[in-house]
Write an enzyme that holds these catalytic residues in place. Structure first.
Site, mmCIF file in Angstrom:
data_model
loop_
_atom_site.group_PDB
_atom_site.id
_atom_site.type_symbol
_atom_site.label_atom_id
_atom_site.label_comp_id
_atom_site.label_asym_id
_atom_site.label_seq_id
_atom_site.Cartn_x
_atom_site.Cartn_y
_atom_site.Cartn_z
ATOM 1 N N HIS A 67 0.842 -1.209 0.000
ATOM 2 C CA HIS A 67 0.000 0.000 0.000
ATOM 3 C C HIS A 67 0.872 1.253 0.000
ATOM 4 O O HIS A 67 0.422 2.330 -0.344
ATOM 5 C CB HIS A 67 -0.993 0.000 1.169
ATOM 6 C CG HIS A 67 -0.351 0.288 2.497
ATOM 7 N ND1 HIS A 67 0.457 -0.618 3.133
ATOM 8 C CD2 HIS A 67 -0.370 1.382 3.276
ATOM 9 C CE1 HIS A 67 0.898 -0.079 4.265
ATOM 10 N NE2 HIS A 67 0.418 1.141 4.364
ATOM 11 N N LYS A 72 9.324 -2.952 3.440
ATOM 12 C CA LYS A 72 10.481 -2.866 4.330
ATOM 13 C C LYS A 72 10.418 -3.939 5.399
ATOM 14 O O LYS A 72 9.341 -4.211 5.926
ATOM 15 C CB LYS A 72 10.429 -1.480 4.996
ATOM 16 C CG LYS A 72 11.654 -1.112 5.769
ATOM 17 C CD LYS A 72 12.702 -0.487 4.897
ATOM 18 C CE LYS A 72 14.020 -0.342 5.615
ATOM 19 N NZ LYS A 72 14.728 -1.622 5.777
ATOM 20 N N LYS A 96 3.501 -2.035 11.962
ATOM 21 C CA LYS A 96 4.523 -1.257 12.670
ATOM 22 C C LYS A 96 4.806 0.063 11.942
ATOM 23 O O LYS A 96 4.791 1.139 12.531
ATOM 24 C CB LYS A 96 5.791 -2.114 12.701
ATOM 25 C CG LYS A 96 6.857 -1.699 13.628
ATOM 26 C CD LYS A 96 8.087 -2.597 13.473
ATOM 27 C CE LYS A 96 7.865 -4.034 13.892
ATOM 28 N NZ LYS A 96 9.130 -4.807 13.961
ATOM 29 N N LYS A 108 9.399 -9.185 5.027
ATOM 30 C CA LYS A 108 10.384 -9.850 5.884
ATOM 31 C C LYS A 108 11.057 -10.955 5.109
ATOM 32 O O LYS A 108 10.450 -11.533 4.185
ATOM 33 C CB LYS A 108 9.678 -10.472 7.097
ATOM 34 C CG LYS A 108 10.604 -10.699 8.257
ATOM 35 C CD LYS A 108 10.845 -9.403 8.975
ATOM 36 C CE LYS A 108 11.544 -9.557 10.283
ATOM 37 N NZ LYS A 108 11.281 -8.378 11.122
ATOM 38 N N SER A 364 15.825 3.098 10.117
ATOM 39 C CA SER A 364 16.049 2.600 8.751
ATOM 40 C C SER A 364 15.469 3.594 7.736
ATOM 41 O O SER A 364 16.043 3.819 6.666
ATOM 42 C CB SER A 364 15.357 1.259 8.549
ATOM 43 O OG SER A 364 16.159 0.215 9.032
HETATM 44 N N1 GLU Z 1 14.183 -6.176 11.752
HETATM 45 C C1 GLU Z 1 13.711 -4.978 12.339
HETATM 46 C C2 GLU Z 1 12.237 -5.116 12.725
HETATM 47 O O1 GLU Z 1 11.758 -6.199 12.926
HETATM 48 C C3 GLU Z 1 14.022 -3.749 11.482
HETATM 49 C C4 GLU Z 1 13.389 -3.731 10.138
HETATM 50 C C5 GLU Z 1 13.876 -2.581 9.244
HETATM 51 O O2 GLU Z 1 14.648 -1.747 9.691
HETATM 52 O O3 GLU Z 1 13.450 -2.575 8.099
HETATM 53 O O4 GLU Z 1 11.547 -4.158 12.916
#
Ligand code: GLU
Length: 473
Positions: A67, A72, A96, A108, A364
């Site tokens: 969306h 990420k 998140k 992921k 990030s």
């Molecule tokens: N692995 C981290 C998380 O679970 C960071 C993910 C990121 O920075 O894209 O939020």
């Protein structure tokens, strides 16, 4: 959960999502679309081990939502990786990012290996091959999908990823933005390493500064003198322990997979890590008591319990034994929906993962912006601000006839550098997100817990962005 049904992390996420939907006004079709994982890429590729054996590696990348672009989310290296887990983690990334207003979809990745069992050279080959597979399928790129560190990975792996990507995409000016969590020398941002732990600290500190919330829990205001238990001494757990200790809290127990240690006077995480490096274990740390199982630490009496390792560590079985007043989910999915029910009955406040550990992805985002802008934070304004501050201070001193101390002078004059800006952007993000979720929670007495409030907030944001797109083909 019955004995026949194995634990499904993705199903747990779906259950928490469903629990929240009745507090929103969206059509079931939009809600179904938000919940679904858009693309699931499962791959297998060979790697030649140092002894000459060929091993087939199982790996995944899941894009939960587009969306917003890019998607990420981190890449984890663990024996436990499976499609269900990666799908759950990708979903959590969408929610998140929405909660903390980071304009990304969720994704992921995971490689099913125990990194401890591979040499550095083998890990490099696996990481580079995984990246090449992602490139082939257009599953990586600064505008497509941007990985980052997660459990079992760090700067080193991110450096291999950016190097592989850049070599396969010659001339791509924004190639550095294809992955975050890179070393500074490879386009990383100052402040990314400690970001998740610092974000957890900022989030819980804000909760501890809320009078009503603390009164209900029977705790005094503030983090100072609170007792903390941290499970997991990786990057996230280590930095959580560090920031709480520096703020005057007492880290009474630390747990790692070999066991846990307890000391009522408080532990210093840095010394514990040194001890672990020297002896190969956190156990037998001078002045501390050993606990046989690392999970024993989860049941210790304390004010704040911070699970900072993997999912499903607090469930229907052990949640009744949790004695903490606050559980701060630094890991993704450490508490199951069954644990949530128990916490609600016992009056334990669970501060949910999907916003509490968002510090990593927030920073990030700052790193990605830095890569696209090709300029370090603070480069343009640092000197200007210092000159201005110096001028203002000079005028005040001249008009008042007094001089400030050298320490004050240094503080007032200081122009912001990259780390100052990143930390302050993170602090602002975590404070606003905490307040926003609390206000959603308090606006409707029917919302049972903070996790549901966080989902309501996330769903509203993602659904609004779908509604604004206006078209479903
Ligand atoms: N692995 C981290 C998380 O679970 C960071 C993910 C990121 O920075 O894209 O939020």
């Amino acid at each position: 959960m019955s004995a026949q049904q194995p634990y499904s992390f993705f199903h747990s996420v779906e259950r928490s999502f469903d629990k929240a939907t009745k507090f929103t006004k969206w059509d079931s079709g939009i809600l179904e679309q938000i919940k679904a994982c858009n693309s699931v890429y499962q791959m297998r590729f060979p790697v030649k081990r140092d002894n000459g054996d060929i091993e087939v590696i199982e790996a995944y990348r899941v894009q939960h939502s587009q969306h917003k672009s890019p998607c990420k989310g981190g890449i984890r290296f663990s024996d436990e990786v499976n499609q269900d887990e990666v799908m759950a983690l990708a979903s959590l990334m969408t929610y998140k990012c929405a909660i903390v207003n980071v304009p990304f979809g969720g994704a992921k990745g995971g490689i099913k290996i125990n990194p401890r069992k591979y040499s550095e050279y083998e890990l490099e080959k696996i990481t580079r091959r995984y990246t090449a597979e992602l490139v082939k399928k257009n599953f990586i790129g600064p505008g497509i999908d941007v990985p980052a560190p997660d459990y079992g990975t760090g700067e080193r792996e991110m450096a291999w990823i950016v190097d592989t990507y850049a070599s396969l995409k010659p001339g791509e000016i924004d190639a550095a933005g294809c992955v975050t969590g890179k070393p500074i020398t490879q386009g990383g941002v100052r402040g990314r390493t400690e970001a998740t732990g610092l974000g957890v600290f900022f989030g819980i500190r804000e909760v501890c500064n809320m009078e009503e919330v603390m009164k209900k829990l029977g705790l005094p205001l503030g983090v100072k003198d609170k007792t903390i238990v941290v499970q997991g001494l990786g990057n996230v757990g280590y930095h959580c322990a560090k920031f709480f200790r520096e703020a005057g809290a007492k880290v009474v127990a630390l747990a790692e997979y070999e066991g846990a240690i307890y000391c009522a006077d408080g532990l210093n995480e840095e010394d514990v890590v040194k001890h672990r490096k020297a002896t190969g274990s956190i156990l037998n740390y001078p002045g501390a008591t050993n606990l046989a199982k690392n999970t024993d630490a989860l049941e210790l009496a304390c004010d704040i319990l911070i699970p900072a390792a993997l999912e499903n560590v607090i469930n229907g079985d052990n949640a009744p034994n949790v004695k903490a007043k606050i559980v701060g989910e630094a890991a993704n999915g450490p508490c199951t929906p069954e644990a949530d029910e128990v916490f609600a009955q016992k009056g334990i406040l669970c501060v949910p993962d999907m916003y509490l550990n968002a510090g990593g992805v927030t920073v990030s985002y700052f790193e990605w912006l830095k890569n696209l802008s090709h300029v370090r934070y603070g480069r343009m304004e640092k000197r200007f601000t210092e000159n201005l501050n110096s001028h203002i201070l000079g005028q005040i001193e001249e008009l008042s006839g007094k001089r400030v101390s050298d320490k004050e002078r240094e503080f007032i004059m200081h122009g912001p550098d990259e780390q100052d800006l990143v930390h302050s952007g993170l602090e602002e993000t975590m404070i606003s997100a905490t307040r926003e979720i609390m206000s959603v929670w308090h606006s409707n007495p029917e919302i049972p817990d903070m996790r549901t409030a966080a989902y309501v907030s996330a769903i509203n944001k993602v659904a609004t962005s779908y509604a604004e797109l206006g078209i479903f083909p």
